[in-house]
Design an enzyme around this catalytic site. Structure first.
Site, PDB file in Angstrom:
ATOM      1  N   GLN A  48      72.198  67.171  40.903  1.00  0.00           N
ATOM      2  CA  GLN A  48      71.486  66.323  41.849  1.00  0.00           C
ATOM      3  C   GLN A  48      70.782  65.169  41.154  1.00  0.00           C
ATOM      4  O   GLN A  48      70.292  64.253  41.800  1.00  0.00           O
ATOM      5  CB  GLN A  48      70.473  67.156  42.651  1.00  0.00           C
ATOM      6  CG  GLN A  48      69.153  67.458  41.943  1.00  0.00           C
ATOM      7  CD  GLN A  48      69.247  68.599  40.955  1.00  0.00           C
ATOM      8  OE1 GLN A  48      70.272  68.884  40.404  1.00  0.00           O
ATOM      9  NE2 GLN A  48      68.134  69.278  40.730  1.00  0.00           N
ATOM     10  N   ALA A  87      64.518  74.279  47.737  1.00  0.00           N
ATOM     11  CA  ALA A  87      63.534  73.808  48.718  1.00  0.00           C
ATOM     12  C   ALA A  87      63.363  72.288  48.708  1.00  0.00           C
ATOM     13  O   ALA A  87      62.322  71.784  49.119  1.00  0.00           O
ATOM     14  CB  ALA A  87      62.173  74.495  48.513  1.00  0.00           C
ATOM     15  N   SER A  88      64.377  71.565  48.244  1.00  0.00           N
ATOM     16  CA  SER A  88      64.321  70.095  48.199  1.00  0.00           C
ATOM     17  C   SER A  88      63.049  69.606  47.511  1.00  0.00           C
ATOM     18  O   SER A  88      62.456  68.598  47.913  1.00  0.00           O
ATOM     19  CB  SER A  88      64.416  69.520  49.620  1.00  0.00           C
ATOM     20  OG  SER A  88      65.602  69.941  50.248  1.00  0.00           O
ATOM     21  N   ARG A  89      62.646  70.326  46.466  1.00  0.00           N
ATOM     22  CA  ARG A  89      61.353  70.080  45.828  1.00  0.00           C
ATOM     23  C   ARG A  89      61.448  69.331  44.511  1.00  0.00           C
ATOM     24  O   ARG A  89      60.428  68.892  43.957  1.00  0.00           O
ATOM     25  CB  ARG A  89      60.662  71.429  45.569  1.00  0.00           C
ATOM     26  CG  ARG A  89      61.417  72.313  44.570  1.00  0.00           C
ATOM     27  CD  ARG A  89      60.833  73.725  44.465  1.00  0.00           C
ATOM     28  NE  ARG A  89      59.519  73.745  43.900  1.00  0.00           N
ATOM     29  CZ  ARG A  89      59.251  73.620  42.598  1.00  0.00           C
ATOM     30  NH1 ARG A  89      60.235  73.420  41.738  1.00  0.00           N
ATOM     31  NH2 ARG A  89      58.020  73.666  42.165  1.00  0.00           N
ATOM     32  N   GLU A 292      68.547  69.211  50.584  1.00  0.00           N
ATOM     33  CA  GLU A 292      69.273  70.091  51.501  1.00  0.00           C
ATOM     34  C   GLU A 292      69.523  69.465  52.872  1.00  0.00           C
ATOM     35  O   GLU A 292      70.524  69.768  53.531  1.00  0.00           O
ATOM     36  CB  GLU A 292      68.502  71.397  51.670  1.00  0.00           C
ATOM     37  CG  GLU A 292      68.476  72.234  50.411  1.00  0.00           C
ATOM     38  CD  GLU A 292      67.295  73.197  50.389  1.00  0.00           C
ATOM     39  OE1 GLU A 292      67.531  74.407  50.345  1.00  0.00           O
ATOM     40  OE2 GLU A 292      66.143  72.733  50.430  1.00  0.00           O
TER      41      GLU A 292
END
Length: 346
Positions: A48, A87-89, A292
């Site tokens: 990512q 958690a897209s963190r 996500e």
């Protein structure tokens, strides 16, 4: 029989980080003898791009070119703490930690430069090319490589920094249900254009329009790749992939990637993506998480487009030709043993 076209849209908002918080990430940074700043993380780059984002955040905070930043994603035994890549963190939590560490390292860097140049640290600035210089002067300056050598071999100083970002755990108020569930929320909308063959039930996605509000796109090109890669995954979930449990038994599921259905080049639609920036106050340079959520909106958008095209409301994935045809049979009032137009059976 005809090929029917339809358009559908869906909107989504998505929280950044773990629900209710309590998910810290830590970053360490230090300068080598050559002036390269090494960021040490335990955060895993799954493709990512967290290494690139961390390097960009550090370079911006240090005031140095990105060429002088190196990111080491070590492991959980030797690296600083990180809750994980989920958690897209990643950009939000890790980016904040890196900025904190880099700012502390910058203070140490400017102090060593002040000693070398015999000026006050508050009178110094970085010029973005690798030099630390006296404000308003082009002569009184020192390059980061020379500064790092002086720090190590002359001053015996370490140019380093530490950072940990934590959104504290939010407890729920039992009487009211009040809570602080997330750090910030990103928003998106997808519009899908599809063509449905009402004789075969085959659905073809012709085009996807994606609009994402991501706070701030630290790396716009990578953000676009994330959006369009996620849209491809959403398309795959919508039309091809069967999730557990396989019917009627797992033995009927794919055993390897040669049997696993997913979109190929001919199945991939044209995409048009737009990024809207509304910086989050608590994000690194305003960034929010988008990982996500990029696979979410395309699925209901495609479902709505199918309904718009042929009047079939599908609520179970994947949207296979069989399910489309069964829906068409229902709308035509065809019973299980009857022969619908074209000789197809329900």
């Amino acid at each position: 029989m005809a090929r029917r076209r339809g358009r559908g849209y869906a909107a989504v908002n998505y929280p950044t980080g773990m629900n209710l918080g309590g998910d810290p990430s830590q970053a360490l940074i230090h300068a080598t003898t050559t002036g390269t700043f090494v960021i040490t993380l335990s955060s895993v780059d799954l493709g990512q791009g967290i290494k690139t984002i961390a390097a960009q955040c550090a370079a911006e905070a240090l005031g140095l070119p990105i060429d002088y930043v190196l990111v080491d994603t070590a492991d959980t035994d030797t690296g600083p703490h990180c809750m994980g890549t989920f958690a897209s963190r990643g950009t939000h939590r890790i980016g904040n930690a890196v900025v904190m560490a880099a700012r502390e390292a910058r203070e140490a860097m400017l102090q060593v430069a002040a000693d070398e140049l015999e000026v006050d640290a508050e009178d110094l600035e970085t010029d973005g090319t690798g030099f630390i210089k006296l404000k308003g002067s082009e002569e009184k300056k020192i390059h980061i490589t020379d500064l790092a050598l002086a720090a190590h071999f002359k001053h015996g100083r370490t140019i380093s920094g530490r950072g940990m970002f934590l959104k504290e755990m939010s407890t729920v108020v039992p009487e009211t249900g009040e809570m602080d569930p997330d750090s910030c929320q990103a928003h998106a909308c997808t519009v899908a254009e599809v063509e449905v063959d009402d004789e075969t039930g085959v659905v073809e996605v012709l085009k996807l329009y994606n609009v994402y509000e991501v706070g701030r796109a630290i790396n716009p090109r990578m953000a676009q790749q994330q959006i369009e890669g996620g849209a491809w995954m959403g398309l795959s979930h919508a039309l091809f992939e069967s999730t557990e449990p396989y019917y009627p038994d797992r033995v009927h599921g794919p055993k390897d990637f040669s049997e696993y259905l997913m979109p190929g080049p001919a199945d991939s639609p044209e995409m048009e993506s737009v990024i809207i920036e509304r910086p989050a106050e608590n994000g690194p340079y305003g960034a929010k998480g988008i990982g996500e959520m990029t696979a979410n909106a395309p699925i209901p958008a495609i479902a709505n487009a199918i309904y718009d095209a042929c009047g079939v409301r599908l609520t179970e994935m994947p949207f296979t030709p069989e399910r489309v045809l069964r829906g068409l049979d229902q709308s035509r009032g065809v019973r299980g043993g009857d022969s619908p137009p074209g000789g197809l059976r329900g």
